[in-house]
Design a protein around this motif. Structure first.
Motif, PDB file in Angstrom:
ATOM      1  N   LEU A 215      41.636  32.387  34.388  1.00  0.00           N
ATOM      2  CA  LEU A 215      41.817  33.161  33.871  1.00  0.00           C
ATOM      3  C   LEU A 215      42.741  33.956  34.618  1.00  0.00           C
ATOM      4  O   LEU A 215      44.242  34.818  33.593  1.00  0.00           O
ATOM      5  CB  LEU A 215      40.626  33.915  33.584  1.00  0.00           C
ATOM      6  N   ILE A 216      43.449  34.527  36.195  1.00  0.00           N
ATOM      7  CA  ILE A 216      44.049  35.542  36.020  1.00  0.00           C
ATOM      8  C   ILE A 216      45.447  34.809  35.890  1.00  0.00           C
ATOM      9  O   ILE A 216      46.439  35.274  35.371  1.00  0.00           O
ATOM     10  CB  ILE A 216      44.214  36.403  37.617  1.00  0.00           C
ATOM     11  N   GLN A 217      45.462  33.352  36.736  1.00  0.00           N
ATOM     12  CA  GLN A 217      47.041  32.687  36.015  1.00  0.00           C
ATOM     13  C   GLN A 217      47.288  32.262  34.719  1.00  0.00           C
ATOM     14  O   GLN A 217      48.598  32.024  34.415  1.00  0.00           O
ATOM     15  CB  GLN A 217      46.539  31.367  37.391  1.00  0.00           C
ATOM     16  N   GLN A 218      46.155  32.472  34.104  1.00  0.00           N
ATOM     17  CA  GLN A 218      46.569  32.367  32.490  1.00  0.00           C
ATOM     18  C   GLN A 218      47.300  33.520  31.497  1.00  0.00           C
ATOM     19  O   GLN A 218      47.311  33.370  30.506  1.00  0.00           O
ATOM     20  CB  GLN A 218      45.161  31.559  31.744  1.00  0.00           C
ATOM     21  N   PHE A 225      37.191  40.432  39.961  1.00  0.00           N
ATOM     22  CA  PHE A 225      36.477  40.815  41.095  1.00  0.00           C
ATOM     23  C   PHE A 225      35.655  39.010  41.614  1.00  0.00           C
ATOM     24  O   PHE A 225      34.704  38.623  40.486  1.00  0.00           O
ATOM     25  CB  PHE A 225      34.598  41.220  40.577  1.00  0.00           C
ATOM     26  N   GLY A 226      35.794  38.790  42.266  1.00  0.00           N
ATOM     27  CA  GLY A 226      36.214  37.461  42.751  1.00  0.00           C
ATOM     28  C   GLY A 226      36.217  37.245  44.027  1.00  0.00           C
ATOM     29  O   GLY A 226      36.677  37.775  44.901  1.00  0.00           O
ATOM     30  N   PRO A 227      36.174  35.663  44.432  1.00  0.00           N
ATOM     31  CA  PRO A 227      36.540  35.226  45.687  1.00  0.00           C
ATOM     32  C   PRO A 227      38.075  35.527  46.571  1.00  0.00           C
ATOM     33  O   PRO A 227      38.853  35.325  45.778  1.00  0.00           O
ATOM     34  CB  PRO A 227      36.317  33.761  45.581  1.00  0.00           C
ATOM     35  N   GLY A 228      38.325  36.476  47.225  1.00  0.00           N
ATOM     36  CA  GLY A 228      39.041  36.857  47.866  1.00  0.00           C
ATOM     37  C   GLY A 228      40.624  35.672  48.139  1.00  0.00           C
ATOM     38  O   GLY A 228      41.710  35.607  47.498  1.00  0.00           O
ATOM     39  N   GLY A 229      40.028  34.231  48.403  1.00  0.00           N
ATOM     40  CA  GLY A 229      40.412  32.786  48.623  1.00  0.00           C
ATOM     41  C   GLY A 229      41.084  32.441  46.979  1.00  0.00           C
ATOM     42  O   GLY A 229      42.451  32.041  47.146  1.00  0.00           O
ATOM     43  N   ARG A 230      40.412  32.365  46.117  1.00  0.00           N
ATOM     44  CA  ARG A 230      41.003  32.061  44.799  1.00  0.00           C
ATOM     45  C   ARG A 230      41.916  33.434  44.466  1.00  0.00           C
ATOM     46  O   ARG A 230      43.054  33.368  43.533  1.00  0.00           O
ATOM     47  CB  ARG A 230      39.252  32.145  44.042  1.00  0.00           C
ATOM     48  N   LEU A 231      41.817  34.278  44.831  1.00  0.00           N
ATOM     49  CA  LEU A 231      42.705  35.580  44.107  1.00  0.00           C
ATOM     50  C   LEU A 231      44.053  35.136  44.821  1.00  0.00           C
ATOM     51  O   LEU A 231      45.095  35.775  44.378  1.00  0.00           O
ATOM     52  CB  LEU A 231      42.469  36.914  44.762  1.00  0.00           C
ATOM     53  N   ASN A 232      43.849  35.049  46.630  1.00  0.00           N
ATOM     54  CA  ASN A 232      45.090  34.924  46.717  1.00  0.00           C
ATOM     55  C   ASN A 232      45.845  33.721  46.669  1.00  0.00           C
ATOM     56  O   ASN A 232      46.822  33.058  46.407  1.00  0.00           O
ATOM     57  CB  ASN A 232      44.285  34.497  48.822  1.00  0.00           C
ATOM     58  N   ASN A 233      45.373  32.931  46.423  1.00  0.00           N
ATOM     59  CA  ASN A 233      46.033  31.318  45.286  1.00  0.00           C
ATOM     60  C   ASN A 233      46.527  31.774  44.656  1.00  0.00           C
ATOM     61  O   ASN A 233      48.111  31.241  43.967  1.00  0.00           O
ATOM     62  CB  ASN A 233      45.059  30.383  45.292  1.00  0.00           C
ATOM     63  N   ALA A 234      45.746  32.135  43.444  1.00  0.00           N
ATOM     64  CA  ALA A 234      46.701  32.867  42.145  1.00  0.00           C
ATOM     65  C   ALA A 234      47.418  33.751  42.253  1.00  0.00           C
ATOM     66  O   ALA A 234      48.518  33.269  42.266  1.00  0.00           O
ATOM     67  CB  ALA A 234      45.671  33.587  41.407  1.00  0.00           C
ATOM     68  N   ILE A 235      48.342  34.500  43.232  1.00  0.00           N
ATOM     69  CA  ILE A 235      49.292  35.342  43.869  1.00  0.00           C
ATOM     70  C   ILE A 235      49.981  34.137  44.435  1.00  0.00           C
ATOM     71  O   ILE A 235      50.948  33.906  44.380  1.00  0.00           O
ATOM     72  CB  ILE A 235      48.663  36.235  44.653  1.00  0.00           C
ATOM     73  N   ALA A 237      50.209  31.486  43.660  1.00  0.00           N
ATOM     74  CA  ALA A 237      50.921  30.343  42.272  1.00  0.00           C
ATOM     75  C   ALA A 237      51.875  31.146  41.412  1.00  0.00           C
ATOM     76  O   ALA A 237      52.475  31.166  40.523  1.00  0.00           O
ATOM     77  CB  ALA A 237      49.970  29.933  41.961  1.00  0.00           C
ATOM     78  N   GLY A 238      52.188  32.645  41.681  1.00  0.00           N
ATOM     79  CA  GLY A 238      52.741  33.246  41.103  1.00  0.00           C
ATOM     80  C   GLY A 238      51.788  34.461  40.265  1.00  0.00           C
ATOM     81  O   GLY A 238      53.503  35.294  39.400  1.00  0.00           O
ATOM     82  N   ALA A 239      50.806  34.509  40.125  1.00  0.00           N
ATOM     83  CA  ALA A 239      50.416  35.967  39.099  1.00  0.00           C
ATOM     84  C   ALA A 239      50.324  37.879  40.092  1.00  0.00           C
ATOM     85  O   ALA A 239      50.523  37.245  41.279  1.00  0.00           O
ATOM     86  CB  ALA A 239      49.237  35.949  39.761  1.00  0.00           C
ATOM     87  N   ASN A 240      51.099  38.114  39.200  1.00  0.00           N
ATOM     88  CA  ASN A 240      51.927  39.182  40.267  1.00  0.00           C
ATOM     89  C   ASN A 240      50.791  40.340  39.754  1.00  0.00           C
ATOM     90  O   ASN A 240      50.300  41.326  39.651  1.00  0.00           O
ATOM     91  CB  ASN A 240      52.771  40.407  39.270  1.00  0.00           C
ATOM     92  N   TRP A 241      49.542  39.751  41.252  1.00  0.00           N
ATOM     93  CA  TRP A 241      48.302  40.521  41.179  1.00  0.00           C
ATOM     94  C   TRP A 241      48.343  41.361  42.524  1.00  0.00           C
ATOM     95  O   TRP A 241      49.105  41.243  43.591  1.00  0.00           O
ATOM     96  CB  TRP A 241      47.340  39.968  41.008  1.00  0.00           C
TER      97      TRP A 241
END
Length: 343
Positions: A215-218, A225-235, A237-241
């Protein structure tokens, strides 16, 4: 990234055994050890940080397999058909395995764990890794960042996503509402649900970790509010988060040895190797998890170390999941939670 606690804490769920990965040292085998983990990118990281180096250093044959979890461990030990030696167990599964007498004591004459905090050097397991759930936001929408209190402020309009099951979410809500980390447990479930209810109409969904990242990447949510590893992966991958440890919830992963393990002596040697600072420092280079050995942080690039779960400066900003409380209360709280999110 590997599974979240959302799957492993549901102790009735039996994970299927997946593919087996074998790493052998160059020297003749001096021993064998089978390590059960979760597969995926987490086990790939464990292979590089622990399995291959141990095999290379000792000549032992390290077999990595998947399917670790309370139900499978219980079935194995109860039947006496034990094919695993070491397991990687999240805090919830570990507590259940201890309670049901499925593990054997750690031999601390072999396992030198002085660098591990005393509370993680337990009779039946050694805490070796930490992961966290974090608040994150889209920097385009919130260039000045976001606080946990703002996440639950209905006047802060945003498309939100939270995790699917009650643990983490309730802790996060209570921390955001002013509860001190030391006072989290026993959880005030009524209060936590009332906090979430403030912004429930702005929640896109209560999702598993992989969906949070998607959902972040899309671009379908503004805060999460979610797993730090998933958040880090999204970032990556290019998410400006961005994300914060303010209001975070940290969880511990343990090494443990099955009761009746066929290679118990080698298992203790493996655990001793894997908890030393040099090896713990290898894991964060592969995946976004933090070490428990404080000396391992000193071996990492400061830019990496300061951002990891388990770093004392980060951990003090949030709470630590109390797996014993959840093991005692999961069934009743889950029933209420399921009803709540469906309303």
């Amino acid at each position: 990234m590997r599974r979240s606690l959302c799957t492993s804490i549901s102790i009735a769920m039996i994970a299927a055994i997946g593919a087996t990965f074998v790493t052998a040292g160059n020297a003749a085998d001096s021993g064998n050890v089978v390590v059960a983990s979760y597969g995926g990118s987490f086990q790939d990281a464990q292979t590089k940080a622990f399995f291959e180096p141990y095999a290379g250093a000792t000549g032992a044959r390290v077999t990595g397999t998947t399917g670790t979890g309370y139900a499978k461990v219980k079935a194995m030990v109860t039947s006496g058909n034990i094919t695993w030696d070491v397991i990687s167990a999240d805090a919830a599964a570990y507590e259940s395995e201890v309670k049901d007498d499925l593990l054997q004591p750690i031999d601390y004459s072999i396992v030198k764990a002085d660098g591990i905090p005393a509370e993680l050097r337990t009779k039946y397991g050694v805490g070796y890794m930490k992961f966290a759930q974090n608040l994150a936001w889209n920097k385009d929408k919130f260039p000045n960042g976001l606080t946990p209190a703002q996440f639950f402020d209905p006047s802060v309009k945003a498309r939100r996503v939270m995790l699917a099951l009650p643990y983490y979410n309730l802790e996060f809500a209570l921390l955001a509402d002013g509860v001190k980390p030391a006072d989290l447990y026993p959880l005030d479930v009524d209060r936590g649900l009332k906090v979430i209810d403030r912004i429930k109409d702005q929640i896109v969904g209560f999702k598993p970790p992989s969906d949070v990242q998607a959902l972040i990447q899309q671009g379908e949510v503004d805060v999460a509010f979610g797993p730090g590893g998933r958040l880090n992966n999204a970032i990556k991958a290019g998410a400006n988060w961005a994300y914060t440890y303010d209001g975070s919830v940290t969880v511990v992963e343990y090494w443990a040895v099955l009761k009746g393990a066929p290679n118990a002596a080698e298992a203790m040697k493996f655990i001793n190797f894997a908890i030393q600072p040099e090896q713990q420092a290898e894991l964060p280079k592969q995946i976004f998890y933090g070490p428990t050995n404080i000396d391992a942080l000193k071996l990492l690039d400061p830019a990496l170390a300061k951002d990891l779960p388990g770093n004392p400066e980060n951990e003090k900003l949030g709470g630590v999941l109390n797996s014993k409380w959840w093991n005692d209360n999961l069934a009743s709280v889950s029933t209420r939670w399921s009803t709540y999110i469906m309303q």
